[in-house]
Design a protein around this motif. Structure first.
Motif, PDB file in Angstrom:
ATOM      1  N   GLU A  98       0.860  -1.291  -0.127  1.00  0.00           N
ATOM      2  CA  GLU A  98       0.329  -0.198   0.109  1.00  0.00           C
ATOM      3  C   GLU A  98       1.167   1.189   0.136  1.00  0.00           C
ATOM      4  O   GLU A  98       2.160   1.251   0.588  1.00  0.00           O
ATOM      5  CB  GLU A  98      -0.923   0.255   1.269  1.00  0.00           C
ATOM      6  N   LEU A  99       0.255   2.201  -0.601  1.00  0.00           N
ATOM      7  CA  LEU A  99       1.004   3.617  -0.497  1.00  0.00           C
ATOM      8  C   LEU A  99       0.303   4.431   0.461  1.00  0.00           C
ATOM      9  O   LEU A  99      -0.801   4.669   0.670  1.00  0.00           O
ATOM     10  CB  LEU A  99       0.735   4.226  -1.706  1.00  0.00           C
ATOM     11  N   PHE A 100       1.066   4.742   1.702  1.00  0.00           N
ATOM     12  CA  PHE A 100       0.601   5.815   2.759  1.00  0.00           C
ATOM     13  C   PHE A 100       0.995   7.156   2.679  1.00  0.00           C
ATOM     14  O   PHE A 100       2.224   7.421   2.200  1.00  0.00           O
ATOM     15  CB  PHE A 100       1.004   5.255   3.865  1.00  0.00           C
ATOM     16  N   VAL A 101       0.328   8.301   2.731  1.00  0.00           N
ATOM     17  CA  VAL A 101       0.576   9.516   2.505  1.00  0.00           C
ATOM     18  C   VAL A 101       0.135  10.446   3.847  1.00  0.00           C
ATOM     19  O   VAL A 101      -0.802  10.158   4.326  1.00  0.00           O
ATOM     20  CB  VAL A 101      -0.168  10.072   1.395  1.00  0.00           C
ATOM     21  N   LEU A 102       1.102  10.785   4.540  1.00  0.00           N
ATOM     22  CA  LEU A 102       0.884  11.643   5.719  1.00  0.00           C
ATOM     23  C   LEU A 102       0.800  13.365   5.177  1.00  0.00           C
ATOM     24  O   LEU A 102       1.801  13.781   4.522  1.00  0.00           O
ATOM     25  CB  LEU A 102       1.704  11.561   6.722  1.00  0.00           C
ATOM     26  N   ASN A 103      -0.306  13.625   5.196  1.00  0.00           N
ATOM     27  CA  ASN A 103      -0.760  15.107   4.941  1.00  0.00           C
ATOM     28  C   ASN A 103      -0.416  16.073   5.997  1.00  0.00           C
ATOM     29  O   ASN A 103      -1.182  16.195   6.791  1.00  0.00           O
ATOM     30  CB  ASN A 103      -2.093  15.250   4.199  1.00  0.00           C
ATOM     31  N   GLN A 122      -4.784   1.694  -1.880  1.00  0.00           N
ATOM     32  CA  GLN A 122      -4.597   0.168  -1.766  1.00  0.00           C
ATOM     33  C   GLN A 122      -3.961  -0.366  -3.072  1.00  0.00           C
ATOM     34  O   GLN A 122      -2.845  -1.155  -2.794  1.00  0.00           O
ATOM     35  CB  GLN A 122      -5.738  -0.409  -1.552  1.00  0.00           C
ATOM     36  N   ASN A 123      -4.217   0.218  -4.177  1.00  0.00           N
ATOM     37  CA  ASN A 123      -3.715  -0.096  -5.450  1.00  0.00           C
ATOM     38  C   ASN A 123      -3.141   1.134  -5.927  1.00  0.00           C
ATOM     39  O   ASN A 123      -3.958   1.818  -6.441  1.00  0.00           O
ATOM     40  CB  ASN A 123      -4.797  -0.827  -6.109  1.00  0.00           C
ATOM     41  N   ALA A 124      -1.827   1.324  -5.843  1.00  0.00           N
ATOM     42  CA  ALA A 124      -1.281   2.500  -6.481  1.00  0.00           C
ATOM     43  C   ALA A 124      -0.190   2.078  -7.594  1.00  0.00           C
ATOM     44  O   ALA A 124       1.095   2.730  -7.657  1.00  0.00           O
ATOM     45  CB  ALA A 124      -0.584   3.372  -5.425  1.00  0.00           C
ATOM     46  N   ASP A 125      -0.618   1.294  -8.431  1.00  0.00           N
ATOM     47  CA  ASP A 125       0.226   0.746  -9.614  1.00  0.00           C
ATOM     48  C   ASP A 125       0.494   1.816 -10.486  1.00  0.00           C
ATOM     49  O   ASP A 125       1.667   1.744 -11.251  1.00  0.00           O
ATOM     50  CB  ASP A 125      -0.089  -0.527 -10.104  1.00  0.00           C
ATOM     51  N   ASP A 129      -4.373   5.656 -10.738  1.00  0.00           N
ATOM     52  CA  ASP A 129      -5.068   5.120  -9.211  1.00  0.00           C
ATOM     53  C   ASP A 129      -4.504   6.195  -8.320  1.00  0.00           C
ATOM     54  O   ASP A 129      -5.368   6.378  -7.295  1.00  0.00           O
ATOM     55  CB  ASP A 129      -4.410   3.680  -8.804  1.00  0.00           C
ATOM     56  N   ILE A 130      -3.317   6.779  -8.317  1.00  0.00           N
ATOM     57  CA  ILE A 130      -3.005   7.536  -7.422  1.00  0.00           C
ATOM     58  C   ILE A 130      -3.642   9.042  -7.238  1.00  0.00           C
ATOM     59  O   ILE A 130      -4.138   9.483  -6.553  1.00  0.00           O
ATOM     60  CB  ILE A 130      -1.545   7.898  -7.400  1.00  0.00           C
ATOM     61  N   MET A 131      -4.289   9.323  -8.472  1.00  0.00           N
ATOM     62  CA  MET A 131      -5.138  10.387  -8.701  1.00  0.00           C
ATOM     63  C   MET A 131      -6.544  10.335  -8.381  1.00  0.00           C
ATOM     64  O   MET A 131      -7.290  11.336  -8.160  1.00  0.00           O
ATOM     65  CB  MET A 131      -4.902  10.933  -9.945  1.00  0.00           C
ATOM     66  N   ASP A 132      -7.056   8.888  -8.355  1.00  0.00           N
ATOM     67  CA  ASP A 132      -8.436   8.773  -8.451  1.00  0.00           C
ATOM     68  C   ASP A 132      -8.756   8.845  -6.629  1.00  0.00           C
ATOM     69  O   ASP A 132      -8.369   7.608  -5.941  1.00  0.00           O
ATOM     70  CB  ASP A 132      -8.642   7.448  -8.877  1.00  0.00           C
ATOM     71  N   TRP A 136      -8.992   6.320  -2.273  1.00  0.00           N
ATOM     72  CA  TRP A 136      -8.351   6.495  -1.091  1.00  0.00           C
ATOM     73  C   TRP A 136      -9.209   6.420   0.025  1.00  0.00           C
ATOM     74  O   TRP A 136     -10.468   6.498   0.005  1.00  0.00           O
ATOM     75  CB  TRP A 136      -7.953   8.226  -0.907  1.00  0.00           C
ATOM     76  N   ASP A 137      -8.625   5.969   1.073  1.00  0.00           N
ATOM     77  CA  ASP A 137      -9.025   5.828   2.525  1.00  0.00           C
ATOM     78  C   ASP A 137      -8.503   6.763   3.107  1.00  0.00           C
ATOM     79  O   ASP A 137      -7.208   6.830   3.308  1.00  0.00           O
ATOM     80  CB  ASP A 137      -9.118   4.465   3.012  1.00  0.00           C
ATOM     81  N   THR A 138      -9.115   8.067   3.506  1.00  0.00           N
ATOM     82  CA  THR A 138      -8.835   8.986   4.246  1.00  0.00           C
ATOM     83  C   THR A 138      -9.081   9.162   5.698  1.00  0.00           C
ATOM     84  O   THR A 138     -10.380   9.097   6.009  1.00  0.00           O
ATOM     85  CB  THR A 138      -9.043  10.343   3.188  1.00  0.00           C
ATOM     86  N   TYR A 139      -8.278   9.496   6.583  1.00  0.00           N
ATOM     87  CA  TYR A 139      -8.404   9.740   8.035  1.00  0.00           C
ATOM     88  C   TYR A 139      -7.980  11.081   8.363  1.00  0.00           C
ATOM     89  O   TYR A 139      -7.110  11.550   8.112  1.00  0.00           O
ATOM     90  CB  TYR A 139      -7.680   8.790   8.810  1.00  0.00           C
ATOM     91  N   ASP A 140      -8.986  11.819   8.998  1.00  0.00           N
ATOM     92  CA  ASP A 140      -8.858  12.949   9.534  1.00  0.00           C
ATOM     93  C   ASP A 140      -7.851  13.055  10.689  1.00  0.00           C
ATOM     94  O   ASP A 140      -8.219  12.312  11.650  1.00  0.00           O
ATOM     95  CB  ASP A 140     -10.170  13.684  10.052  1.00  0.00           C
ATOM     96  N   LEU A 141      -6.997  13.868  10.606  1.00  0.00           N
ATOM     97  CA  LEU A 141      -6.049  13.822  11.957  1.00  0.00           C
ATOM     98  C   LEU A 141      -5.924  15.518  12.537  1.00  0.00           C
ATOM     99  O   LEU A 141      -5.106  15.779  13.260  1.00  0.00           O
ATOM    100  CB  LEU A 141      -4.673  13.526  11.387  1.00  0.00           C
TER     101      LEU A 141
END
Length: 519
Positions: A98-103, A122-125, A129-132, A136-141
């Protein structure tokens, strides 16, 4: 007794041998990675499989496919009208690809709102996919407050380990964040040392990075000191398993530092101990490069030493573990991207050669790199200043040279809102300005976005503060400004007397001494 002594000596010898370069030393020749002209102003940041993420001078992030021979055109994935809610991005790869991104918002060193969201793709091949965003599963922090830092590794589906510090608890430098519940748990760890200053902690951790092997072991390394160790976590305790390189806290600048990349099997440490001239560094050398890569396993045992045919600052590893990508970074005499690849799939086909020959090869290749990608027509100490038009908060036009010939020094301060060391410099600049208003004019040149700059989130200063409405791109290029803060002392005739890069208390003392002399 003799038998026990023999066993002891044998054990010591075995342990010592196990730390040595088991598979030997090797010399590799790299090949330049060709890239699309659209990538000329992009700087590699993170390699995920065969996708290279890179940032531009306006802090936007781009992504493009890469092989050992070619870096394809990178598409913008944040900034300038694309995913504008994404700001400062840090990346990590999960155990299952998986690709994880901390914003993180672009804020100062000790601002309290240091996280915006956590994104799991989940699928960043591919780039699509990265732009879609539907994938994304996004979690508010946003409720995770009072913390600074960005580097992270994933511990589980719901927790990440972050590197940084609490504003009021600088000795707690690791924390675990529960991304679903927005809960933060500080860990019990502080580097060994007596009376560590805030600057020590900032240098070692805000310039640090953490990587993981996906099996419970993590690696800390520092980009500005030769300091790295392998550790794991038990509850809230950080256990140091192996010190790869130790660092003694000293007031002088370290003469060696590290670049690093890793996968689940190996750790690749780029030893940076050479200056722009190809000489061994001393404490006055700001830009450090290296051509030696030491290879460790996750038990901290060194397996190989790889010598490269050029000098670099940054190192990355391909997803299949067969290729190292290196580049000299946007520092020193290199102001455009230069990217090289090295095949490490069969090291034994690349035997070690004479060390003097390696040094000569490196110096020759680095000179070629500087010639092709280096700075041209930039200002240095002793040159006459260049003039540019900028604007104040009321959009009134001004000129950098408008105080020349009026019997005062001009001090230029290159700064931005999100630079912690720039904010830390303000009280020193304020004191310098107020005590010497009869001798100096001071101008802060901002490279912030105009709309954000006009909001004055950090308040106003007592001196001039201007913006050219174009991120100060041309000004910074001409004045050879590669990082903030950077200071210039210019005499009343318009000659650049002194240039300072970075924050240090003695800088302001030296500036005071200069302006006390005859202009």
């Amino acid at each position: 007794m003799k038998k026990n002594l023999f066993i002891l000596l044998t054990s010591i010898l075995f342990c010592a041998c196990s730390e040595q370069n088991v598979d030997g030393e090797f010399f590799l020749r790299g090949q330049e990675v060709k890239f699309d002209s659209a990538n000329e102003n992009l700087w590699p940041k993170f390699l995920y499989g065969q996708t290279m993420f890179a940032w531009s001078d306006d802090n936007s992030i781009h992504a493009g496919k890469i092989t050992e021979k070619e870096w394809q055109k990178a598409e913008r994935i944040s900034g300038a009208g694309v995913n504008n809610d994404l700001e400062g991005l840090d990346f990590s790869e999960g155990n299952n690809g998986e690709l994880f991104v901390l914003n993180t918002p672009m804020v100062g060193l000790f601002d309290t709102n240091c996280f915006k969201s956590f994104i799991k793709i989940q699928n960043a091949d591919n780039i699509a996919d990265i732009m879609d965003r539907t994938k994304w599963d996004t979690y508010d922090l946003k409720k995770v407050l009072g913390f600074g830092g960005g580097s992270f590794v994933t511990l589980s589906d719901t927790t990440i380990l972050v590197l940084g510090m609490f504003k009021d608890d600088l000795k707690r430098v690791y924390s675990i964040i529960d991304i679903k519940n927005q809960k933060i748990t500080p860990l019990d760890y502080c580097p060994e040392g007596k009376d560590l200053s805030d600057e020590d902690i900032c240098m070692l951790y805000l310039t640090g990075n953490i990587l993981g092997n996906g099996k419970g072991k993590m690696l800390y390394h520092n980009r500005c000191a030769k300091f790295a160790f392998i550790f794991n976590i038990e509850g809230t305790k950080v256990n140091i398993l192996k010190n790869l390189y130790s660092y003694t806290f000293v007031p002088t600048r370290p003469t060696e530092c590290l670049g690093c990349c890793a996968n689940s099997d190996r750790i690749y440490m780029l030893i940076r101990d050479t200056n722009i001239k190809g000489e061994k560094c001393n404490e006055d050398d700001r830009f450090r490069y290296g051509n030696t890569v030491e290879v460790y396993d996750w038990d901290g045992i060194k397996h190989q030493v790889i010598h490269l045919d050029n000098y670099y600052r940054e190192i990355m590893l391909s997803g299949d573990g067969n290729t190292l990508f290196l580049h000299p970074g946007m520092t020193g005499d290199i102001i455009k991207p230069a990217l090289y690849s090295y095949d490490i799939s069969n090291l034994k086909d690349n035997p070690m050669i004479d060390s003097i020959e390696i040094k000569n090869i490196c110096k020759a290749n680095f000179e070629k790199t500087k010639e092709k990608y280096g700075k041209k027509d930039v200002l240095k100490e002793g040159d006459m200043m260049a003039d540019f038009e900028l604007y104040d908060y009321n959009d009134k036009p001004h000129h950098l040279n408008e105080f020349v010939g009026k019997g005062k020094y001009t001090i230029l301060v290159f700064s931005d809102l999100h630079c912690g060391w720039c904010q830390k410099s303000k009280p020193y600049l304020d004191k310098l300005y107020k005590q010497n208003k009869d001798k100096i004019e001071m101008i802060t040149v901002s490279n912030d976005k105009l709309s954000e700059w006009k909001e004055k989130p950090n308040g106003e200063v007592s001196w001039h503060e201007w913006n050219d409405h174009n991120l100060a791109r041309e000004i910074r290029k001409k004045y050879d400004v590669l990082g903030n803060p950077t200071f210039f002392v210019i005499n009343s005739e318009g000659k650049i007397v002194k240039k300072y890069v970075g924050f240090a208390e003695q800088v302001f003392d030296e500036m005071k001494e200069i302006i006390s002399k005859k202009k």
